[in-house]
Design an enzyme around this catalytic site. Structure first.
Site, PDB file in Angstrom:
ATOM      1  N   THR A   1      46.047  24.694  55.795  1.00  0.00           N
ATOM      2  CA  THR A   1      46.026  25.330  54.186  1.00  0.00           C
ATOM      3  C   THR A   1      44.722  25.103  53.739  1.00  0.00           C
ATOM      4  O   THR A   1      44.206  26.714  53.142  1.00  0.00           O
ATOM      5  CB  THR A   1      46.850  25.456  53.483  1.00  0.00           C
ATOM      6  OG1 THR A   1      47.131  24.173  53.140  1.00  0.00           O
ATOM      7  CG2 THR A   1      48.413  25.985  54.021  1.00  0.00           C
TER       8      THR A   1
ATOM      9  N   ARG B   1      56.345  28.741  54.886  1.00  0.00           N
ATOM     10  CA  ARG B   1      57.703  28.186  53.799  1.00  0.00           C
ATOM     11  C   ARG B   1      57.758  28.106  52.676  1.00  0.00           C
ATOM     12  O   ARG B   1      57.859  27.558  51.349  1.00  0.00           O
ATOM     13  CB  ARG B   1      59.098  27.505  54.992  1.00  0.00           C
ATOM     14  CG  ARG B   1      59.518  27.777  55.781  1.00  0.00           C
ATOM     15  CD  ARG B   1      60.272  26.701  56.309  1.00  0.00           C
ATOM     16  NE  ARG B   1      60.860  27.296  58.353  1.00  0.00           N
ATOM     17  CZ  ARG B   1      59.933  27.199  59.274  1.00  0.00           C
ATOM     18  NH1 ARG B   1      58.646  27.181  58.915  1.00  0.00           N
ATOM     19  NH2 ARG B   1      60.253  28.272  60.314  1.00  0.00           N
TER      20      ARG B   1
ATOM     21  N   GLN C   1      51.800  21.357  65.344  1.00  0.00           N
ATOM     22  CA  GLN C   1      52.741  22.290  66.051  1.00  0.00           C
ATOM     23  C   GLN C   1      51.974  23.403  65.530  1.00  0.00           C
ATOM     24  O   GLN C   1      52.607  24.449  65.384  1.00  0.00           O
ATOM     25  CB  GLN C   1      53.718  22.691  64.804  1.00  0.00           C
ATOM     26  CG  GLN C   1      54.785  21.219  64.351  1.00  0.00           C
ATOM     27  CD  GLN C   1      55.732  21.215  63.549  1.00  0.00           C
ATOM     28  OE1 GLN C   1      56.925  21.318  63.360  1.00  0.00           O
ATOM     29  NE2 GLN C   1      55.495  20.791  62.138  1.00  0.00           N
TER      30      GLN C   1
ATOM     31  N   ASP D   1      45.882  27.366  66.128  1.00  0.00           N
ATOM     32  CA  ASP D   1      45.294  27.540  65.238  1.00  0.00           C
ATOM     33  C   ASP D   1      43.696  27.166  66.010  1.00  0.00           C
ATOM     34  O   ASP D   1      42.680  27.263  65.896  1.00  0.00           O
ATOM     35  CB  ASP D   1      44.534  27.802  64.033  1.00  0.00           C
ATOM     36  CG  ASP D   1      44.942  26.493  63.747  1.00  0.00           C
ATOM     37  OD1 ASP D   1      45.845  26.915  62.467  1.00  0.00           O
ATOM     38  OD2 ASP D   1      44.380  25.382  64.255  1.00  0.00           O
TER      39      ASP D   1
ATOM     40  N   HIS E   1      53.570  24.401  70.020  1.00  0.00           N
ATOM     41  CA  HIS E   1      53.802  25.330  69.960  1.00  0.00           C
ATOM     42  C   HIS E   1      52.628  26.723  70.981  1.00  0.00           C
ATOM     43  O   HIS E   1      52.473  27.807  70.229  1.00  0.00           O
ATOM     44  CB  HIS E   1      53.693  26.170  68.769  1.00  0.00           C
ATOM     45  CG  HIS E   1      54.871  25.344  67.948  1.00  0.00           C
ATOM     46  ND1 HIS E   1      55.524  25.128  66.953  1.00  0.00           N
ATOM     47  CD2 HIS E   1      56.299  25.308  68.885  1.00  0.00           C
ATOM     48  CE1 HIS E   1      56.458  24.568  66.118  1.00  0.00           C
ATOM     49  NE2 HIS E   1      57.143  24.403  67.795  1.00  0.00           N
TER      50      HIS E   1
ATOM     51  N   CYS F   1      47.492  37.049  81.742  1.00  0.00           N
ATOM     52  CA  CYS F   1      48.292  37.910  82.261  1.00  0.00           C
ATOM     53  C   CYS F   1      49.430  38.452  82.945  1.00  0.00           C
ATOM     54  O   CYS F   1      49.902  37.048  83.415  1.00  0.00           O
ATOM     55  CB  CYS F   1      47.444  39.002  83.124  1.00  0.00           C
ATOM     56  SG  CYS F   1      48.116  40.042  84.234  1.00  0.00           S
TER      57      CYS F   1
ATOM     58  N   ASN G   1      52.251  15.069  52.418  1.00  0.00           N
ATOM     59  CA  ASN G   1      53.065  16.666  52.488  1.00  0.00           C
ATOM     60  C   ASN G   1      53.103  16.955  50.864  1.00  0.00           C
ATOM     61  O   ASN G   1      53.075  16.378  49.655  1.00  0.00           O
ATOM     62  CB  ASN G   1      54.406  16.753  53.097  1.00  0.00           C
ATOM     63  CG  ASN G   1      54.582  18.083  53.759  1.00  0.00           C
ATOM     64  OD1 ASN G   1      54.129  18.920  54.299  1.00  0.00           O
ATOM     65  ND2 ASN G   1      55.489  18.640  53.499  1.00  0.00           N
TER      66      ASN G   1
HETATM   67  N1  APR Z   1      48.712  19.294  52.420  1.00  0.00           N
HETATM   68  C1  APR Z   1      49.979  19.148  52.965  1.00  0.00           C
HETATM   69  N2  APR Z   1      50.942  19.256  52.358  1.00  0.00           N
HETATM   70  C2  APR Z   1      50.307  20.555  52.898  1.00  0.00           C
HETATM   71  C3  APR Z   1      49.781  21.621  52.386  1.00  0.00           C
HETATM   72  C4  APR Z   1      48.885  20.643  51.885  1.00  0.00           C
HETATM   73  N3  APR Z   1      47.757  21.269  52.006  1.00  0.00           N
HETATM   74  N4  APR Z   1      49.709  23.061  51.960  1.00  0.00           N
HETATM   75  C5  APR Z   1      50.934  23.199  53.066  1.00  0.00           C
HETATM   76  N5  APR Z   1      51.474  22.016  53.237  1.00  0.00           N
HETATM   77  C6  APR Z   1      52.988  21.580  53.015  1.00  0.00           C
HETATM   78  C7  APR Z   1      54.264  22.144  52.481  1.00  0.00           C
HETATM   79  O1  APR Z   1      54.550  21.281  51.266  1.00  0.00           O
HETATM   80  C8  APR Z   1      55.236  22.979  53.850  1.00  0.00           C
HETATM   81  O2  APR Z   1      55.732  21.570  53.569  1.00  0.00           O
HETATM   82  O3  APR Z   1      53.130  22.046  54.428  1.00  0.00           O
HETATM   83  C9  APR Z   1      54.290  22.266  54.752  1.00  0.00           C
HETATM   84  C10 APR Z   1      54.471  23.952  55.503  1.00  0.00           C
HETATM   85  O4  APR Z   1      55.219  23.750  56.190  1.00  0.00           O
HETATM   86  P1  APR Z   1      56.120  25.039  57.532  1.00  0.00           P
HETATM   87  O5  APR Z   1      55.397  26.640  56.258  1.00  0.00           O
HETATM   88  O6  APR Z   1      57.408  24.923  57.513  1.00  0.00           O
HETATM   89  O7  APR Z   1      55.190  24.956  58.696  1.00  0.00           O
HETATM   90  P2  APR Z   1      55.084  24.212  59.461  1.00  0.00           P
HETATM   91  O8  APR Z   1      56.858  23.238  59.244  1.00  0.00           O
HETATM   92  O9  APR Z   1      54.218  23.946  60.702  1.00  0.00           O
HETATM   93  O10 APR Z   1      56.648  25.408  60.572  1.00  0.00           O
HETATM   94  C11 APR Z   1      56.563  24.712  61.171  1.00  0.00           C
HETATM   95  O11 APR Z   1      58.025  27.130  62.489  1.00  0.00           O
HETATM   96  O12 APR Z   1      57.422  29.100  62.532  1.00  0.00           O
HETATM   97  C12 APR Z   1      57.692  27.812  62.568  1.00  0.00           C
HETATM   98  O13 APR Z   1      55.772  27.808  64.869  1.00  0.00           O
HETATM   99  C13 APR Z   1      56.221  27.711  63.483  1.00  0.00           C
HETATM  100  O14 APR Z   1      54.477  25.619  63.540  1.00  0.00           O
HETATM  101  C14 APR Z   1      55.965  26.683  63.225  1.00  0.00           C
HETATM  102  C15 APR Z   1      57.144  26.220  62.762  1.00  0.00           C
END
Ligand code: APR
Length: 236
Positions: free
Chosen positions: A24, A32, A99, A102, A117, A125, A209
């Protein structure tokens, strides 16, 4: 509670387990959080559009969403990616288990990266097995086809697909060997990935986190903040 610097100084075999929150700070939304991809309004849910069934039944729509939301080729590694590559170079980090799809860890210089992932940078192909880059897929319009006429599919684990066995084994072995496991930027809600932390039996379990996770109570150190900012403070 020990500080992150003391733990890293005391560790020789660190493994980093990360999710969308690691990217991010490179400008890529996670899934999420409030501004996450799964919170944006769509007629069909992103989880549906990123499923194997949808890929084969609505291929045109799949690639429209995929190019729009899943191909941030403009993104650059942030301080978290860079620090992890530095820790690996100094022989303190065994592997990154991510996970994310990118490729930013490799772009920052990390060598041992287990992409649970898959990756947008690998596209195959389905007919002849020819490989294509993310840039080639991004440059195409509509459904990308190989010269042989076959459909090209990104090597990304879609909902309803299995994870690559060798990648899983490599990730599990690394986590089992680690003396310190740093879990960061993940809500730990998607299995089997979220279950990998259970293979850890080393000395320090660290969580970085922004929001609380189900793992918080089992950790030796929990830092609620931005993983890029926090890791940028670490001296290797
Ligand atoms: N620093 C620390 N934590 C962060 C930051 C940051 N800069 N930005 C976001 N977060 C935290 C958020 O608080 C959240 O708990 O990262 C977490 C991201 O969670 P998700 O959006 O659920 O992403 P992720 O856990 O990677 O999802 C897992 O879901 O859809 C599938 O395949 C997709 O790999 C993905 C998997």
């Amino acid at each position: 509670m020990k500080t992150l610097q003391e733990i890293i100084d005391d560790s020789r075999k660190i493994v980093f387990f990360g999710g969308a929150g690691v990217s991010t700070e490179s400008g890529i939304p996670d899934f999420r959080s409030e501004d996450g991809l799964y919170r944006q309004k769509y007629t069909v849910s992103p989880e549906t559009m990123l499923s194997k069934d949808w890929f084969f039944s609505h291929t045109e729509e799949f690639f429209r969403f995929y190019r729009d939301k899943m191909l941030p080729l403009w993104a650059e590694p942030n301080a978290a990616h860079k620090k992890l590559a530095e820790l690996e170079k100094k022989g303190k980090l065994l592997a990154v288990v991510t996970q994310n799809i990118d490729g930013l860890h490799q772009k920052a210089g990390s060598k041992k990266v287990f992409e649970l992932h898959g990756s947008v940078h690998r596209n195959t192909c389905l007919k002849c097995g020819n490989k294509y880059t993310a840039e080639e897929i991004a440059a195409e319009k509509g459904v990308p086809h190989c010269g042989c006429g076959g459909l090209i599919k990104p090597d990304v684990v879609l909902y309803g697909e299995l994870l690559d066995e060798d990648t899983v084994q490599g990730a599990v072995d690394a986590i089992a060997e680690a003396d310190t496991l740093i879990v960061a930027g993940t809500s730990l809600t998607v299995y089997p990935a979220a279950g990998f932390v259970n293979y850890f039996n080393g000395k320090y379990l660290v969580l970085i986190n922004r929001d609380p996770t189900p793992l918080d109570s089992q950790c030796d150190l929990v830092l609620h903040g931005k993983v890029g900012e926090i890791l940028s403070e670490i001296k290797v």
